[in-house]
Design an enzyme around this catalytic site. Structure first.
Site, mmCIF file in Angstrom:
data_model
loop_
_atom_site.group_PDB
_atom_site.id
_atom_site.type_symbol
_atom_site.label_atom_id
_atom_site.label_comp_id
_atom_site.label_asym_id
_atom_site.label_seq_id
_atom_site.Cartn_x
_atom_site.Cartn_y
_atom_site.Cartn_z
ATOM 1 N N LEU A 124 0.818 -1.211 0.000
ATOM 2 C CA LEU A 124 0.000 0.000 0.000
ATOM 3 C C LEU A 124 0.853 1.264 0.000
ATOM 4 C CD1 LEU A 124 -2.743 1.438 0.189
ATOM 5 C CD2 LEU A 124 -2.595 1.206 2.682
ATOM 6 N N ALA A 125 1.767 1.384 0.953
ATOM 7 C CA ALA A 125 2.579 2.601 1.036
ATOM 8 C C ALA A 125 3.435 2.767 -0.207
ATOM 9 C CB ALA A 125 3.456 2.558 2.288
ATOM 10 N N ASP A 126 3.974 1.662 -0.716
ATOM 11 C CA ASP A 126 4.772 1.738 -1.939
ATOM 12 C C ASP A 126 3.927 2.213 -3.114
ATOM 13 O OD1 ASP A 126 7.680 0.741 -1.838
ATOM 14 O OD2 ASP A 126 6.656 -0.706 -0.566
ATOM 15 N N SER A 127 2.711 1.700 -3.217
ATOM 16 C CA SER A 127 1.853 2.084 -4.336
ATOM 17 C C SER A 127 1.489 3.562 -4.273
ATOM 18 C CB SER A 127 0.577 1.228 -4.334
ATOM 19 O OG SER A 127 0.881 -0.135 -4.531
ATOM 20 N N GLY B 261 4.504 5.443 -5.218
ATOM 21 C CA GLY B 261 4.762 5.346 -6.647
ATOM 22 C C GLY B 261 3.919 6.326 -7.438
#
Length: 399
Positions: free
Chosen positions: A170-173, A176
């Site tokens: 989630l945090a990466d998305s 991004g």
């Protein structure tokens, strides 16, 4: 009309030096709309996303999505030849995306002073767990830590259960998506100034922004949002409800008019006349009553009947779907959300399409993720290196 000639980012050149997952996702989003993206990986240590999750015939499927629309080459930036080659690439590049720990590029003499010297118009996007400075800057950082540190995990889960982390990046998305936006913002600024700049993206910040006004609530009221499971402190009924055939539906009543329609639908119009029904926050304080009314009505009917009745009543409902349902959902099919990409390694692949639709200059998936280093020699030849130059780089271990 083809995406190769009409895509809005055609002509934009991007070097993707990043791994796992925010930085590469940002590069993917740019590539989806026409940017020429070159994925640079270490010769002996490919992007770990190639090995994440299930694989088919030894080929990682996650990479097929994350690596789409990217050419791939290998380069060891710690080698003198690797450093020189990156600077040559940077001179003809608009954007570099990297996610090394702060100081790593500087250790290789590839920091902003060196990169901007060869290309003053370059945009360097630096994606890290905690940012380029501060007491945590040099810690290893992953999305899981951002999900915990931001407050997301603290408000997720049932009240009497532990804080809950999402079972996906989630945090990466979110980071991004934000990085792609930040890069485009820096490129827009370049149109005015003629100069590039550094984007400092910390995983812990975009997810905090997505959580809404929690800092403001705490600052002004001392309010700390508790875990409430699927319930909302701002409206009710709201949650997931089990149907007679053992499936689940989600109901939302963020609008007062919708809440009233739901009460009429489930045969409890008298609740609308209660003084507390007039506001979402007050309804939330009576969630037990409202959940019983809605839940018992839904529990006596199949999901098909529930969906039809809610649609007729113009009330907000959605089925709780897993990926099997998503792949067959008629709305996703109408939007083209899942598309088929022909891949020379695995054949036809179905994956999420580009993120949004543009009416005049659409994006497209031109190819799925390519093998490690597949385009190295072609890219170096385009850069002006001779066969002897490539041989020397290989002998040095830079490729």
């Amino acid at each position: 009309m083809t995406a190769s000639t009409t895509a809005p980012l055609t002509g934009l050149r991007v070097l993707d030096l990043a791994t796992l997952f925010a930085g590469p996702m940002a590069a993917t989003l740019l590539g989806d709309f026409g940017a020429e993206v070159v994925k640079i990986e270490h010769p002996g240590k490919p992007d770990p996303s190639r090995g994440h999750g299930p694989s088919k015939d030894g080929v990682g499927l996650w990479w097929k999505m994350l690596g789409r629309n990217k050419r791939t080459m290998t380069l060891d930036l710690s080698k003198p030849g690797g450093r020189t080659t990156l600077l040559r690439l940077a001179a003809a590049t608009d954007v570099i995306i990297e996610n090394f720990r702060p100081g790593t590029l500087e250790k290789w003499e590839l920091g902003w002073p060196e990169l901007s010297a060869v290309n003053p118009r370059l945009v360097l996007a630096r994606v890290t767990g905690f940012g380029q400075f501060g007491p945590y800057a040099h810690r290893p950082g992953f999305g899981t830590l951002a999900e915990a540190m931001s407050g997301f995990a603290a408000i997720t889960g049932e009240p009497d259960s532990p804080p809950t982390l999402p079972p996906f990046g989630l945090a990466d998305s979110i980071a991004g998506l934000t990085t792609a936006y930040a890069v485009m913002t820096a490129l827009a600024a370049r149109e005015h100034t003629g100069e590039g700049q550094v984007v400092d993206m910390a995983l812990i910040e975009p997810i905090l922004a997505a959580l809404g006004p929690q800092p403001l609530w705490y600052d002004q009221l001392g309010h700390v949002q508790p875990r409430t499971g699927n319930r909302s402190p701002n409206n009710a009924p709201r949650g997931v409800y089990r149907t007679a055939d053992g499936t689940w539906v989600a109901v939302s009543t963020s609008a007062q008019s919708v809440a009233e329609r739901v009460m009429h639908l489930v045969g409890r119009p008298e609740l609308i006349d209660e003084p507390w029904f007039a506001s979402g926050a007050e309804r939330a304080r009576h969630a037990d009553v409202l959940d019983e009314a809605v839940g018992s009505w839904i529990a006596a009917r199949t999901r098909t009947d529930v969906m039809a009745a809610f649609e007729k009543a113009e009330a907000a409902v959605a089925p709780v779907q897993d990926v099997r349902d998503v792949m067959a959902d008629p709305q996703y099919q109408a939007l083209g959300t899942i598309t088929t990409v022909d891949d020379p390694e695995l054949g036809p692949l179905r994956m999420q399409n580009v993120l949004f639709r543009l009416s005049s200059t659409p994006g497209a998936i031109r190819w799925a993720g390519r093998p490690h280093g597949a385009d190295t020699e072609e890219i170096l030849t385009e850069l002006g290196l001779t066969a002897d130059d490539v041989t020397a780089l290989r002998a040095e271990g830079a490729l």
